[in-house]
Design a protein around this motif. Structure first.
Motif, short mmCIF file in Angstrom:
data_model
loop_
_atom_site.label_atom_id
_atom_site.label_comp_id
_atom_site.label_asym_id
_atom_site.label_seq_id
_atom_site.Cartn_x
_atom_site.Cartn_y
_atom_site.Cartn_z
N GLN A 69 -1.48 -1.31 1.63
CA GLN A 69 -2.87 -0.84 1.59
C GLN A 69 -3.32 -0.76 0.14
O GLN A 69 -2.63 -0.20 -0.72
CB GLN A 69 -2.95 0.51 2.28
CG GLN A 69 -4.35 0.92 2.67
CD GLN A 69 -4.32 2.16 3.53
OE1 GLN A 69 -3.27 2.75 3.74
NE2 GLN A 69 -5.48 2.56 4.03
N ASP A 70 -4.46 -1.35 -0.11
CA ASP A 70 -4.94 -1.46 -1.49
C ASP A 70 -5.43 -0.10 -2.01
O ASP A 70 -6.07 0.67 -1.29
CB ASP A 70 -6.08 -2.48 -1.55
CG ASP A 70 -6.55 -2.70 -2.97
OD1 ASP A 70 -5.70 -2.96 -3.83
OD2 ASP A 70 -7.76 -2.58 -3.21
N VAL A 71 -5.11 0.14 -3.29
CA VAL A 71 -5.72 1.24 -4.04
C VAL A 71 -6.31 0.64 -5.31
O VAL A 71 -5.90 -0.42 -5.75
CB VAL A 71 -4.68 2.35 -4.38
CG1 VAL A 71 -4.14 2.98 -3.12
CG2 VAL A 71 -3.54 1.78 -5.22
N ARG A 124 0.97 0.51 7.72
CA ARG A 124 0.19 0.38 6.49
C ARG A 124 0.67 1.42 5.49
O ARG A 124 0.68 2.62 5.78
CB ARG A 124 -1.30 0.54 6.77
CG ARG A 124 -1.85 -0.45 7.78
CD ARG A 124 -3.35 -0.28 7.97
NE ARG A 124 -4.07 -0.68 6.78
CZ ARG A 124 -5.39 -0.52 6.61
NH1 ARG A 124 -6.10 0.07 7.56
NH2 ARG A 124 -5.98 -0.91 5.50
N ASP A 160 -7.66 -6.26 -6.89
CA ASP A 160 -7.69 -5.40 -5.73
C ASP A 160 -8.46 -6.07 -4.61
O ASP A 160 -8.98 -7.19 -4.77
CB ASP A 160 -8.33 -4.05 -6.09
CG ASP A 160 -7.48 -3.29 -7.12
OD1 ASP A 160 -6.26 -3.38 -7.03
OD2 ASP A 160 -8.08 -2.63 -8.00
N LYS A 218 0.03 -4.60 -4.00
CA LYS A 218 -0.71 -5.41 -3.04
C LYS A 218 -1.15 -6.73 -3.66
O LYS A 218 -1.26 -7.74 -2.97
CB LYS A 218 -1.93 -4.64 -2.54
CG LYS A 218 -2.78 -5.43 -1.55
CD LYS A 218 -4.03 -4.68 -1.19
CE LYS A 218 -4.86 -5.49 -0.19
NZ LYS A 218 -5.29 -6.77 -0.76
N PRO A 229 0.20 2.62 1.42
CA PRO A 229 -0.58 2.42 0.18
C PRO A 229 0.33 1.92 -0.94
O PRO A 229 1.49 2.29 -1.03
CB PRO A 229 -1.14 3.81 -0.12
CG PRO A 229 -0.29 4.76 0.66
CD PRO A 229 0.20 4.02 1.86
N GLU A 230 -0.24 1.07 -1.77
CA GLU A 230 0.58 0.44 -2.80
C GLU A 230 1.05 1.43 -3.86
O GLU A 230 1.99 1.13 -4.60
CB GLU A 230 -0.17 -0.72 -3.44
CG GLU A 230 -1.46 -0.34 -4.14
CD GLU A 230 -2.13 -1.56 -4.78
OE1 GLU A 230 -1.40 -2.45 -5.26
OE2 GLU A 230 -3.37 -1.61 -4.83
#
Length: 823
Positions: free
Chosen positions: A448-450, A359, A485, A417, A361-362
């Motif tokens: 992984q969404d932020v 995973r 998101d 993402k 983060p974007e």
């Protein structure tokens, strides 16, 4: 007994005649003995039987002299005329009697008249017609090289078919260094030859000796026979095998199939026979070599591949081949064989993930390490050199280590993402061998969404149309926003922007935070509020929270909730009733008066129609359906009554029509009275008209200011495209004595009549009314057809007294007609 000696052709005949008399039937029996050498020609005379027997030669034919032989072969015959015994067939003493001596043949001589039988014995004499003969022309004698001097070796003796002096007499051996000849008498076998060893033998020096043995008989002249004697010096195992090469070396590819020939191990042994016959074997125990790898032919020494070779396991095989003879006490030697295995590209690269982050983060910066992997290839050289790659279209890259044995999978760009939430990365490893071998490893990376996306409304701005008289507290419309998101970052809540603490329109609105449904806390009145605007904020639940707002334009739609209001006639007490005096001498078509009415609604709801509900005389007056003008239909007569009552019904065009009534009393007066009354009425009428016009001007001014502000930008953009549209307008029709005028406008198959208040000095403002479609008072959302964008919103009130500038309207209609703008 009588003996006669005869000489013929140098041969001696010995004839003995024995006569025996037998008393039976008075026959005479005698024995006559003859001798004849063998090998005489056919027809040779042996003797005269008739003469020797004393027979009368004159009576031989009558007495039928003949010989009877006891064998199947007729060796002899008698001449019946003179009684001579002749040789009838070839005589071979050796065939008839072999070694028997003497060799005789018994005959019986028979005569008749009287019957007599005499015995005749013929001895076949030997002549030296046979040479001594050995059983084999070539005789082989094996002698151990270790034999001692003086050893005797018996040979096969010769045989002579002749007998007596003509038989075998002696043997002779050719001269040689190693053997001499001795003979011994052995009864029936006669003389037997022996070889006697005179000096030691050495097979490695002289392996064979060739001798000639000659046998001679005693005949005169003598005859002889020869036999070739080969003395083979038999080996003793006194020499070990010797390898042809000190070391055998061969190179073979590791993909060689079973049965592939490698080399031939060749060892020699100077011994012979079993002592020199070599047998090969692998001494696998010396090196721990598996017997399944190679195969060795024990007889030929051919070495071949038996099992699977693997360069990665063993590059060099050192083999000991044992070469041993087959002597009683075997001697052996070891031959060294070196087999070098040559690498082939038979191993694909192997990828091993040593560290992995599934995973990412974007908002991870470029260069973020996703995975560490090691790459190995069991092959060597270029076959073991590996190059790794990932698809170019993915935002990932591989960074090799300095030794090229490991790679880092890193991001080469920012991830999104909302565009791709999961990446499937295929890592391909290829070696540089020929043909190239490759392998792949699939890695899945979840983005992984932020919270990097603000909520987006489905429309911007929103435009809603709400009918007036809505039920307070009920939802009237809803807004919707989405967030790209995920999870809590995409959870949207809604709120209203309440800009001022004072009393605003948002005070009467409420929004559902969860779904964006907006409800009104009060009922709207089109006549009080036609449009309003507010803003809605959509916020996500991320940390920190992101938000977005949108403008909501609300247009109140008119409902038919206002009944027509009579403006004229209007009495002093407020009732819709008035009186009109006209001269009795007016002609047909004379305008008596005009009923003026007003409806606060717009469109069809405010489009008024006039009708006569009650009239005293239908033949005298006519009412215009649209203008409310009352005119005379004919001239008055003396019989017409002086006063007429007209009840006018004014109703709108709503779905549920509302109406009002006005009463007009028409009085007929003489011309002089009418003239005097008109002066007084004109003054009052002017005051009344002035009041009406004053109210209308206030209403029109307020509406026009609102419209002009909305379309001023559109007018500025289109001012350069001034096109004369007067050709589209039909001639203007004015109705005398009315408050409104109309302009007719045609667009395609539709025809519009623009009805506006009548202006005394100029016609700068008009109002809208449609004759073919329901053209209500609605806002016009102006969009550009090419760019699909909203330019502006224009609110046009289509009612009798809500008017806009003629110039502005012309520009708007021009844009609609050109197709650049759409409603």
């Amino acid at each position: 007994m009588d003996f006669k000696l005869c000489h013929r052709s140098g041969m001696r005949w010995y004839v003995s005649v024995f006569l025996f008399l037998f008393p039976i039937m008075n026959p005479v029996s005698t024995v006559t003995h003859y001798s004849v050498p063998e090998e005489m020609d056919e027809g040779t005379a042996v003797g005269n039987v008739a003469k020797d027997l004393g027979l009368d030669l004159g009576r031989l034919a009558d007495r039928n002299l003949r010989v009877v032989q006891g064998t199947k072969r007729d060796l002899f015959e008698v001449n019946p005329r003179d009684g001579v015994l002749l040789v009838n067939q070839r005589l071979d003493r050796e065939e008839l009697c072999a070694k028997t001596a003497p060799c005789v043949t018994n005959l019986k001589a028979v005569v008749e008249n009287p019957l007599e039988m005499h015995q005749v014995v013929v001895e076949i004499l030997d002549v030296n017609d046979n040479s001594p003969k050995f059983p084999e022309e070539n005789y082989t004698l094996e002698v151990l090289e270790s034999a001692v001097v003086g050893s005797r070796f018996q040979l096969e003796g010769a045989h002579d078919l002749d007998v007596g002096l003509n038989s075998l007499h002696s043997y002779k051996l050719n001269s040689n260094q190693y053997f001499r000849l001795e003979t011994e008498e052995f009864g029936d076998d006669g003389k037997v030859p022996f070889l006697v060893l005179q000096r030691p033998l050495d097979r490695e020096h002289t392996a064979q000796h060739w001798l000639l043995l000659t046998a001679t008989d005693g005949g005169k002249p003598s005859k002889s026979g020869n036999m070739n004697v080969t003395v083979i010096v038999s080996d003793i195992n006194d020499n070990p095998p010797v390898c042809e090469k000190q070391k055998y070396t061969v190179t073979i590819k590791e993909n060689a199939t079973a049965g592939t020939f490698l080399l031939t191990v060749n060892a020699s042994d100077s011994d012979e026979g079993l002592n020199g016959e070599i047998e090969y074997s692998l001494k696998s125990k010396l090196r721990g070599l598996s017997s399944d790898t190679f195969d060795l032919d024990s007889k030929t020494g051919k070495l071949a591949v038996k099992g699977r070779l693997d360069y990665e396991e063993t590059q060099v095989y050192e083999i000991k081949v044992l070469a041993a003879d087959k002597g009683a006490v075997a001697l052996s030697t070891l031959c060294n064989v070196v087999i070098r295995v040559e690498d082939v590209n038979d191993n694909p690269p192997e990828i091993e993930i040593t560290s992995f982050s599934s995973r990412i983060p974007e908002d991870a910066p470029p260069g973020t390490v996703v995975a560490l992997m090691g790459v190995t290839d069991l092959d060597s050289g270029v076959n073991g050199q590996v190059v790794c790659s990932v698809p170019l279209h993915l935002p990932f890259d591989l960074k090799p280590s300095p030794d090229g044995q490991s790679y880092s999978l890193v991001t080469k760009d920012y991830l999104d993402k909302e565009t791709t939430h999961m990446y499937t990365i295929t890592v391909t490893a290829k070696d540089l061998g020929s043909p190239t071998l490759s392998s792949t490893k699939v890695i899945q990376v979840e983005v992984q969404d932020v919270n990097d996306n603000r909520p987006l409304f489905t429309e911007s701005p929103y435009t809603f149309y709400v009918p007036e008289n809505n039920k307070a507290g009920m939802s009237i419309f809803s807004v919707s926003a989405t967030d790209a998101d995920g999870g809590e970052n995409a959870a949207v809540t809604y709120s209203l922007v309440r800009m001022s603490p004072g009393l605003t329109i948002t005070t009467f609105l409420n929004i559902n935070e969860a779904n964006g449904t907006i409800s009104a806390l009060k009922s709207f009145d089109f006549e009080t509020l036609k449009t309003f605007q507010f803003q809605v904020v959509a916020s996500d639940s991320g940390t920190p929270s992101l938000s977005n707002n949108v403008t909501v334009n609300v247009f109140i739609l008119d409902q038919n909730d206002n009944a027509p209001v009579i403006l004229y006639p209007l009495s002093s007490n407020g009732s819709a009733q008035g009186a009109e005096e006209i001269p009795r001498n007016v002609n047909a078509g004379h305008l008596v008066t005009k009923v003026r009415a007003y409806d606060a609604d717009i469109g069809y709801n405010g489009w008024l129609l006039f009708s006569l509900q009650e009239v005293t005389d239908h033949s005298l007056f006519a009412l215009d359906r649209y203008t409310g003008q009352i005119r005379t239909l004919r001239s008055f007569t003396e019989t017409d009554e002086a006063e007429h009552k007209l009840v006018i019904l004014v109703k709108d065009n709503g779905n549920v029509s509302l109406s009002a009534t006005a009463t007009v009393i028409v009085k007929l007066v003489e011309p002089k009275e009418a003239f005097a009354a008109s002066d007084v009425k004109s003054t009052a009428k002017d005051d009344e008209d002035s009041n009406v016009i004053f109210y209308l001007m206030i209403t029109l001014g307020a509406v026009s200011v609102l419209f002009l502000v909305s379309i001023i930008v559109l007018i500025a953009m289109q001012c350069s495209k001034s096109t004369d549209y007067t050709s589209k307008y039909l001639p203007e029709t004015n109705y005398d004595g009315t408050l409104c005028h109309s302009i007719q406008y045609r667009s395609g198959e539709k025809r519009y009549m623009l009805v506006g208040p009548r202006m005394i000095s100029s016609k700068k403002f008009i109002c809208f009314r449609s004759q073919s479609v329901l053209f209500k008072k609605v806002p016009l959302v102006i969009k550009n057809r090419k760019t699909k964008t909203i330019n502006t919103v224009i609110v046009i009130d289509i009612s009798s007294f809500d008017c806009v500038s003629v110039t502005a309207l012309s520009n708007v209609l021009k844009l609609f007609n050109s197709g650049e703008l759409t409603i």
